[in-house]
Design a protein around this motif. Structure first.
Motif, short mmCIF file in Angstrom:
data_model
loop_
_atom_site.label_atom_id
_atom_site.label_comp_id
_atom_site.label_asym_id
_atom_site.label_seq_id
_atom_site.Cartn_x
_atom_site.Cartn_y
_atom_site.Cartn_z
N ILE A 178 2.52 -10.13 2.56
CA ILE A 178 1.65 -9.60 1.50
C ILE A 178 2.31 -8.33 0.96
O ILE A 178 2.43 -7.34 1.70
N HIS A 218 0.46 -4.18 0.20
CA HIS A 218 -0.74 -4.34 1.01
C HIS A 218 -1.46 -3.01 1.22
O HIS A 218 -2.68 -2.96 1.33
N TYR A 245 3.48 -14.75 7.11
CA TYR A 245 2.79 -14.52 5.84
C TYR A 245 3.11 -13.10 5.35
O TYR A 245 2.84 -12.12 6.05
N GLY A 263 -5.26 -13.67 2.82
CA GLY A 263 -5.06 -12.23 2.65
C GLY A 263 -6.22 -11.37 3.06
O GLY A 263 -6.31 -10.20 2.66
N ASP A 284 4.39 -3.09 2.39
CA ASP A 284 4.25 -4.54 2.57
C ASP A 284 3.76 -4.83 4.00
O ASP A 284 3.80 -3.95 4.87
#
Length: 520
Positions: free
Chosen positions: A273, A276, A271, A169, A247
C-alpha cells in the motif's frame, strides 16, 4: 498345642501426613480487557479452590497473559512452573482445561510425561482427568489433539480475516517500527525517534557501516525501541524497512501448520500500500541507502541473504551453547592484544540469563584438529565397525518388521472392538473390561513406538551410511592434520555444542558426537 502370641494394636498417635503442595496454572491468549477480567477470575477461583482443601498447601499461582498456547517455549510462567517442579517445590497442579495447558498434542504429552517422571501430577478440571490415576494416555492424547485442531481452526480463520483486510487495505497495524507510534491502527510519527531514523539514513549515505552507527548510538546513551542496546542487525533492518517512506508491505512473515514463523520469500502473497502513512525519509534517500548497503556487501564479497553472508566463517551459525541453547557469535576482543573469540548471544544480551563465557577461535580450531587426528589414527577402531553395523541393518528386514508390527496393531484394534461389543451386550464386567482394554492400549502404544523407530531408521539410514563411508574414506587416506581446514570442518561437522569452556562436543554429519577437551 501351638503357642499363639498376640501382637497388640499400635495405639501410638499416627504421624500426620504432610500436606500436598498444590499449584495452579492459568493462561489467556490475548491481552484484551475481557481476557484480563477472565484471568483475574481464574486467579481468584484457584486461590479459594486450593485454600478450601485442608489437605492441600498453596504452592503458587502461575499465569501467562497475552501469550499464545501453541508453543510451550513462548510461555515463561509455564516454564518457571516446570522448573519449580524439577526442584521438588510442587506435588500437584490444577488447571482449567487441556486447551489452557497446551494446544499442541506433542507439547501436552511431553510435559505430562516429564511431570509424571518428576512425581508431579496434573488435574484438568473441565475434562476431569487426573494424570496421577490414569491407566493410559489415550484419552489425554485424543483431547489434546482436539484442542490442537481447535487452535489450528482458529488460526486459519484469523489468517483468512487478516488476508481479507490486507487485500482491501483495512488492516490496522498493531506494532509500530522505531520512529512511529501506533494510535488506533494508524502510524503516527514520533518526532524524537524520527530524528534518529534520519540520522541513521544520513550516516549510511555518508559511507558509515552499521556496526559503527550502532556503537555511536550506544555511546550517546540512546536506546532502541524497547529500551535495549543498538545492534548492527537492528540498523540493517531499519534501512530496509519501507515503512519509513510512507509505504507499507503486509505479510512479510507467515506461520506454518506447526505454528513456526518464517520470513516470506515468495511462499505467500504480499500486499503493498503506497502512501499508507506519513513518511520520515524520502524514497530517493531510501533507495540510495539500499544501494550503499549493497555496495558495502560487494566490497566484503558477500551478498544479501546468501549462505555466504550468513556463514562467512566456518564456525558461523553452528556453535550452540550447552547451557541456554543460544547460538555463538564471532567477536573481536581488543584488550591489549587483539584476538578472535566466540560468545553466546544470550550471554552477550544478558549475562544473568547465561553464564557461559567466550571461547577462543584458535582453541576451537585446535580442538577440531585434535578430534580429526584421533579419527585418522583410530579409524579402524571407530569408523569401520560403525560402517559395518549400518550395512548390517538390512532395509528389507526393517520393512518386514514394520509390516509385522502393522499386522499386530490391526489385531490389537480388533481385540478392542470385541471387548467393546462384549461390554455393550453386558457379557463383560466393567472392571474386567477396563483392565483388559488398558492392557491392549499399552501394548498398542508399545507397538506403535517400535514401528516409528523402524520408520525413522529407514529415513535416515542411507544418509548416515553415506556420511560414515565418506568420513572413513578420508581418514583412511589422510595424513595427520597440522593446521585448521575450514572446508574440511564444514564437510564433516554439523555443529559444535559447548559443554563448558574446557569441553565441547563435535556433532558430526554421520551421527557421531565426539567430545574434545579444550587447550588452555
Amino acid at each position: 498345642m501351638k503357642k499363639v502370641t498376640k501382637i497388640a494394636q499400635n495405639t501410638a498417635e499416627i504421624t500426620e501426613r504432610p500436606k500436598l503442595r498444590v499449584a495452579a496454572y492459568c493462561r489467556v491468549s490475548t491481552d484484551s480487557d475481557e481476557q484480563r477480567v477472565s484471568l483475574e477470575t481464574q486467579i481468584k477461583h484457584y486461590e479459594s479452590y486450593i485454600g478450601a482443601n485442608p489437605e492441600w498447601e498453596f504452592a503458587g499461582l502461575y499465569y501467562d497473559e497475552g501469550i499464545t498456547g501453541t508453543k510451550k517455549e513462548k510461555r515463561p510462567e509455564l516454564l518457571r512452573m516446570i522448573a519449580d517442579c524439577e526442584q521438588k517445590k510442587i506435588d500437584f497442579i490444577v488447571t482449567k482445561s487441556i486447551s489452557r495447558f497446551a494446544r499442541n498434542t506433542t507439547d501436552c504429552l511431553e510435559l505430562v510425561r516429564k511431570l509424571i517422571r518428576l512425581g508431579t501430577f496434573i488435574y484438568f478440571e473441565k475434562e476431569n482427568i487426573n494424570t496421577g490415576s490414569m491407566d493410559s494416555e489415550l484419552m489425554l492424547s485424543i483431547l489434546s489433539g482436539l484442542a490442537e485442531s481447535e487452535s489450528v481452526s482458529i488460526a486459519q480463520n484469523n489468517k483468512w480475516a487478516i488476508q481479507k483486510r490486507f487485500q482491501n487495505g483495512t488492516y490496522k497495524i498493531g506494532s509500530s517500527p522505531y520512529g512511529y507510534d501506533a494510535v488506533d491502527g494508524e502510524l503516527i510519527v514520533n518526532q524524537a525517534q524520527a530524528e534518529i531514523v534520519r540520522f541513521i539514513s544520513a550516516a549510511i549515505l555518508s559511507g558509515k557501516g552499521t556496526c559503527s552507527i550502532a556503537s555511536e548510538l550506544n555511546r550517546s546513551g540512546l536506546t532502541g525501541k524497547h529500551g535495549g542496546r543498538w545492534k548492527s542487525s537492528t540498523i540493517r533492518g531499519m534501512i530496509r524497512n519501507e515503512k519509513y517512506t510512507g509505504d507499507a508491505i503486509f505479510q512479510k512473515t507467515y506461520t506454518d501448520e506447526h505454528f513456526n514463523r518464517h520470513h516470506n520469500n515468495g511462499e505467500k502473497d504480499q500486499y503493498l500500500i503506497k502512501e499508507h502513512h506519513e513518511p520520515i525519509i524520502s524514497r530517493e534517500d531510501f533507495e540510495a541507502a539500499q544501494i550503499a548497503i549493497e555496495q558495502r556487501g560487494k566490497e566484503k564479497n558477500v551478498e544479501k541473504r546468501s549462505k555466504k553472508y550468513q556463514n562467512r566463517y566456518p564456525f558461523s551459525g553452528n556453535i550452540i551453547c550447552g547451557q541456554c541453547g543460544g547460538t555463538f557469535k564471532r567477536r573481536i576482543h581488543s584488550s591489549g592484544k587483539k584476538y578472535i573469540a566466540w560468545c553466546c548471544s544470550t550471554h552477550i544480551a544478558n549475562i544473568e540469563k547465561c553464564a557461559m563465557k567466550y571461547i577462543l577461535d584458535s582453541d576451537l580450531e585446535y580442538a577440531f584438529i585434535a578430534m580429526m587426528n584421533k579419527l585418522i589414527f583410530g579409524h579402524k577402531l571407530v569408523l569401520k565397525p560403525l560402517l559395518a553395523s549400518l550395512r548390517g541393518m538390512n532395509n528389507r528386514d526393517s520393512r518386514t518388521s514394520i509390516k509385522e508390527l502393522e499386522k499386530k496393531l490391526n489385531e490389537n484394534a480388533d481385540q478392542r472392538k470385541v471387548l467393546v461389543g462384549l461390554m455393550t451386550k453386558g457379557y463383560l464386567d466393567p472392571a474386567v473390561y477396563n483392565k483388559s482394554n488398558n492392557e491392549l492400549l499399552q501394548e498398542a502404544e508399545r507397538l506403535q513406538r517400535q514401528k516409528e523407530s523402524f520408520v525413522r531408521f529407514l529415513s535416515s539410514d542411507s544418509r548416515y551410511l553415506n556420511e560414515v563411508s565418506e568420513l572413513l574414506h578420508f581418514t583412511s587416506k589422510a595424513a595427520m592434520l597440522t593446521s585448521f581446514d575450514g572446508e574440511l570442518y564444514s564437510r564433516f561437522v554439523e555443529r559444535i555444542r559447548v559443554i563448558s569452556r574446557t569441553e565441547i562436543g563435535f556433532e558430526l554429519r554421520c551421527g557421531l558426537t565426539l567430545k574434545e577437551r579444550m587447550v588452555n
